[in-house]
Motif scaffolding. Structure first.
Motif, PDB file in Angstrom:
ATOM      1  N   ALA A 122      -4.475   1.327   3.998  1.00 15.29           N
ATOM      2  CA  ALA A 122      -4.812   0.302   3.003  1.00 15.29           C
ATOM      3  C   ALA A 122      -3.547  -0.348   2.432  1.00 15.29           C
ATOM      4  CB  ALA A 122      -5.635   0.921   1.878  1.00 15.29           C
ATOM      5  N   GLY A 123      -3.477  -1.674   2.506  1.00 14.70           N
ATOM      6  CA  GLY A 123      -2.367  -2.406   1.888  1.00 14.70           C
ATOM      7  C   GLY A 123      -1.082  -2.419   2.680  1.00 14.70           C
ATOM      8  N   VAL A 124      -1.063  -1.780   3.866  1.00 13.95           N
ATOM      9  CA  VAL A 124       0.189  -1.722   4.625  1.00 13.95           C
ATOM     10  C   VAL A 124       0.527  -3.115   5.152  1.00 13.95           C
ATOM     11  CG1 VAL A 124      -0.782  -1.182   6.921  1.00 13.95           C
ATOM     12  CG2 VAL A 124       1.481  -0.329   6.291  1.00 13.95           C
ATOM     13  N   LEU A 161      -2.109  -4.690  -2.933  1.00 10.05           N
ATOM     14  CA  LEU A 161      -2.727  -5.190  -1.694  1.00 10.05           C
ATOM     15  C   LEU A 161      -2.252  -6.618  -1.447  1.00 10.05           C
ATOM     16  CD1 LEU A 161      -6.440  -4.028  -2.189  1.00 10.05           C
ATOM     17  CD2 LEU A 161      -4.678  -2.933  -0.772  1.00 10.05           C
ATOM     18  N   PRO A 162      -1.455  -6.854  -0.406  1.00  6.38           N
ATOM     19  CA  PRO A 162      -1.017  -8.220  -0.106  1.00  6.38           C
ATOM     20  C   PRO A 162      -2.220  -9.126   0.190  1.00  6.38           C
ATOM     21  CG  PRO A 162       0.259  -6.603   1.159  1.00  6.38           C
ATOM     22  CD  PRO A 162      -0.878  -5.865   0.520  1.00  6.38           C
ATOM     23  N   LYS A 163      -2.001 -10.451   0.040  1.00  9.15           N
ATOM     24  CA  LYS A 163      -3.074 -11.429   0.262  1.00  9.15           C
ATOM     25  C   LYS A 163      -3.690 -11.308   1.655  1.00  9.15           C
ATOM     26  CE  LYS A 163      -3.137 -15.323  -2.825  1.00  9.15           C
ATOM     27  NZ  LYS A 163      -1.966 -15.627  -3.640  1.00  9.15           N
ATOM     28  N   ALA A 164      -2.858 -10.989   2.657  1.00  6.84           N
ATOM     29  CA  ALA A 164      -3.371 -10.864   4.031  1.00  6.84           C
ATOM     30  C   ALA A 164      -4.493  -9.830   4.092  1.00  6.84           C
ATOM     31  CB  ALA A 164      -2.240 -10.467   4.986  1.00  6.84           C
ATOM     32  N   ALA A 175     -10.898   0.013   5.559  1.00  3.66           N
ATOM     33  CA  ALA A 175      -9.945   0.891   4.860  1.00  3.66           C
ATOM     34  C   ALA A 175     -10.514   1.393   3.526  1.00  3.66           C
ATOM     35  CB  ALA A 175      -8.631   0.154   4.628  1.00  3.66           C
ATOM     36  N   GLY A 176     -11.822   1.164   3.315  1.00  4.00           N
ATOM     37  CA  GLY A 176     -12.454   1.672   2.101  1.00  4.00           C
ATOM     38  C   GLY A 176     -12.147   0.875   0.848  1.00  4.00           C
TER      39      GLY A 176
END
Length: 393
Positions: A122-124, A161-164, A175-176
């Motif tokens: 998540a968020g990577v 969390l990036p915009k992508a 990713a829940g």
């Protein structure tokens, strides 16, 4: 020796065993957050594992230590068991405030990177990680630290969390990440955490943070509305209103610092660092002339060796001295060391979870382990009389 902020550097496993009673109390405190006994017991095993001498603290090693043949039970605790990591976060904050709470404490906003392989966590993203000092495939967590005279540790956390990510709801779902989780900038996450802590009555005299947070005007205004003092770093192109040639005018902060006469700089230490006292030249320039006097300042730090400048916007009680502002600025740097001890000693970054909620669960339990070490150190070293920052009431 360790400084009065209560470092966790020199804890031995033997000491931790002596502190078992305190750990039982911490685990009792979070017990009611688990509806069933199995995950409640498992959370205790997990926290003990994080506090152990194991080199790597991931599902496999923690499971081996607990005598499990596979990491399934640990993974279940993080991925599927029924418990609320935000409720445990509230317990963590109350525990820290109960033991370290101080009206002169500084609430420090800072972020850290978690290097990850692949694209599923998540968020990577390929994003700047201050930890690595470069663009890396990583997750970035924004943390709220509580820096008190007796010790410092973390009381809240948010995964950036990036915009992508937030623009790809299918990827989020995998990713829940719930449909209700929207894009939020790092300063917005910071403001949410500060608001939570202050609304809950966490005692604090100041807020500190780096340029990412300082340049966000809504964050600064929200703190001023609460009459919450701050020392926030800003980039050189930050604009402020100052008195220039006898009247209020808009100026870049680097233009103001460039106009400071040599005689106005003061040599001060911003507290002990890894290489001894951190001594710089400092000056403060009054800004926002139409506001209440002596409450708004531009603080400037200048390196003694290469003359490099750092700028901070400050909002403070009228009685606050230059030395008070410098001490608060110094408290922020200390958080880097707290990230290092949390990663090195309680496995803050040793997780192997991909799901959004599992990240919060691991990180919250790791913060709880770090807080426990900090609180216990503060109690055993009895350094309540450390150098606190004076704050006018």
């Amino acid at each position: 020796g360790h400084d009065c902020l209560g470092m966790v550097e020199d804890v031995t496993v033997a000491e931790v065993e002596d502190w078992a009673v305190g750990l039982e109390k911490v685990l009792e405190r979070i017990g009611p957050r688990f509806a069933r006994s199995e995950p409640r017991v498992r959370a205790g095993v997990y926290v003990r594992g994080l506090l152990s001498a194991a080199e790597r603290k991931n599902g496999w090693t923690l499971s081996e230590q607990a005598g499990d043949r596979t990491p399934d039970a640990m993974q279940r605790l993080l991925n599927h068991a029924d418990w609320d990591a935000d409720a445990v976060r509230d317990d963590l904050r109350d525990y820290v405030v109960e033991h370290l709470g101080d009206d002169s404490a500084v609430l420090v906003i800072d972020e850290t990177g978690f290097l990850k392989k692949g694209t599923k966590s998540a968020g990577v993203a390929r994003q700047y990680s201050g930890t690595a000092g470069r663009i890396e495939n990583s997750q970035v967590g924004v943390f709220l630290a509580y820096a008190a005279p007796a010790g410092r540790t973390f009381i809240d956390r948010e995964l950036y969390l990036p915009k992508a990510w937030t623009e790809d709801r299918a990827r989020c779902a995998e990713a829940g990440i719930g449909a209700d989780v929207e894009f939020a900038t790092k300063p917005e996450l910071a403001l949410a955490m500060l608001t939570r802590a202050l609304d809950a009555g966490a005692p604090a005299g100041w807020v500190a943070g780096d340029e990412v947070y300082g340049q966000h005007s809504r964050l600064r205004m929200a703190l001023e509305e609460r009459d919450m003092a701050y020392v926030l770093a800003v980039p050189v192109n930050q604009h402020v209103i100052a008195t220039i040639d006898g009247r209020p005018a808009d100026s870049r902060v680097d233009a103001l610092s460039a106009a400071v006469p040599e005689s106005a700089w003061t040599r001060l230490s911003a507290g002990a660092g890894a290489k001894g006292p951190r001594i710089y030249h400092w000056v403060r320039v009054p800004i926002r002339p139409l506001a209440e006097p002596s409450r708004h300042w531009l603080l400037v730090r200048r390196s003694l060796t290469d003359g490099e400048l750092a700028h901070y916007l400050c909002f403070c009680p009228p009685t606050a001295s230059l030395a008070d502002l410098v001490a608060v600025a110094g408290r922020r740097w200390a958080i880097e060391e707290s990230f290092q001890t949390a990663k090195g000693q309680v496995g803050l970054d040793h997780y192997q979870v991909r799901r959004y909620d599992a990240w919060y669960r691991h990180i919250t339990l790791a913060c709880l382990a770090h807080a426990y070490l900090t609180v216990t150190r503060a109690a055993t070293s009895g350094e309540k009389g450390g150098t606190s920052i004076s704050v006018a009431s």
